[in-house]
Design a protein around this motif. Structure first.
Motif, short mmCIF file in Angstrom:
data_model
loop_
_atom_site.label_atom_id
_atom_site.label_comp_id
_atom_site.label_asym_id
_atom_site.label_seq_id
_atom_site.Cartn_x
_atom_site.Cartn_y
_atom_site.Cartn_z
N TYR A 54 22.25 -62.47 29.52
CA TYR A 54 23.63 -62.00 29.42
C TYR A 54 23.73 -60.60 29.97
N GLY A 55 24.84 -60.34 30.68
CA GLY A 55 25.06 -59.03 31.29
C GLY A 55 26.01 -58.17 30.47
N ILE A 56 25.56 -56.98 30.17
CA ILE A 56 26.41 -55.97 29.54
C ILE A 56 26.88 -55.08 30.67
N ILE A 57 28.12 -55.30 31.09
CA ILE A 57 28.64 -54.74 32.33
C ILE A 57 29.81 -53.82 31.99
N LEU B 74 33.15 -55.75 30.77
CA LEU B 74 33.52 -57.06 31.29
C LEU B 74 33.17 -58.11 30.24
N VAL B 75 34.17 -58.90 29.84
CA VAL B 75 33.98 -59.94 28.83
C VAL B 75 34.64 -61.23 29.28
N ILE B 76 34.22 -62.31 28.65
CA ILE B 76 34.87 -63.60 28.79
C ILE B 76 35.31 -64.03 27.40
N THR B 77 36.21 -64.99 27.35
CA THR B 77 36.66 -65.54 26.07
C THR B 77 36.11 -66.95 25.93
N ASN B 78 35.61 -67.26 24.75
CA ASN B 78 35.16 -68.63 24.48
C ASN B 78 36.39 -69.49 24.23
N LYS C 289 36.74 -66.06 20.68
CA LYS C 289 35.91 -64.85 20.55
C LYS C 289 35.41 -64.42 21.92
N LEU C 290 35.07 -63.13 22.02
CA LEU C 290 34.56 -62.57 23.26
C LEU C 290 33.06 -62.77 23.39
N TRP C 291 32.59 -62.68 24.61
CA TRP C 291 31.17 -62.79 24.89
C TRP C 291 30.90 -62.13 26.24
N PRO C 292 29.74 -61.52 26.41
CA PRO C 292 29.42 -61.01 27.75
C PRO C 292 29.09 -62.19 28.66
N PRO C 293 29.36 -62.10 29.94
CA PRO C 293 29.04 -63.21 30.83
C PRO C 293 27.53 -63.44 30.91
N GLY C 294 27.16 -64.69 31.04
CA GLY C 294 25.75 -65.07 31.15
C GLY C 294 25.57 -66.50 30.70
N GLY C 295 24.31 -66.91 30.61
CA GLY C 295 24.02 -68.27 30.17
C GLY C 295 22.60 -68.67 30.46
N GLY C 296 22.36 -69.96 30.49
CA GLY C 296 21.02 -70.51 30.57
C GLY C 296 20.30 -70.22 31.87
#
Length: 159
Positions: free
Chosen positions: A28-31, A38-42, A47-54
């Motif tokens: 996950y990127g803390i940008i 920079l955040v995305i919404t689930n 809820k918010l989350w930093p972009p990223g994944g598997g």
């Protein structure tokens, strides 16, 4: 049969058989930029989350992070430094899937700044990529690890 207690995506916990767990490393990127994160919404929880994944098998973590950030936000990044690690036993209620997840958090510098419109996000759970004023964020705004994320943002001086 050994049971593992997992944190459930929709809240609470859920016990699953050990053999049901899928091993899943994730990045996950803390940008941050100009006092914003920079955040995305689930889509399911809001809820918010930093972009990223598997991380895919055979894929380097830095490559996976750049790919995931680009797919979820449209932003190109430079990966700067490792910021933290969490281990999570995670149950994804909507699909009845369970994961033993290793989550790696990295600070990143954006190379581009305009997020994708939500309809172009290449992820089923992510929507609404955007820059949010760091000063308005609280740990509870995040799906998970809000304290870690905000502590990191406030420590590396991009506030």
């Amino acid at each position: 049969m050994q049971m593992i207690t997992c944190n459930a995506f929709l809240g609470g916990t859920h016990a699953v058989p050990l053999e049901k767990l899928v091993f899943r490393p994730a990045v996950y990127g803390i940008i941050t930029y100009d006092g914003k994160m920079l955040v995305i919404t689930n889509r399911r929880t809001g809820k918010l989350w930093p972009p990223g994944g598997g991380v895919e098998l055979g894929e380097r973590m830095e490559t996976a992070l750049k790919r995931e950030v680009r797919e979820e936000t449209g932003i190109e990044v430079e990966v700067d430094s490792f910021e933290g690690f969490e281990e999570n036993f995670f149950y994804y209620d909507p699909l009845d899937e369970a994961f033993h997840s290793l989550l790696f958090f990295y600070s990143c510098t954006p190379k581009t700044f305009t997020p994708l419109p939500s309809h172009q996000v290449e992820d089923g759970e992510a929507t609404n990529p955007r820059w949010v004023e760091i000063s308005t964020l609280k740990p509870d705004d995040f799906q998970n690890y809000g304290t870690l994320l905000l502590k990191t943002v406030n420590c590396f001086g991009n506030v």
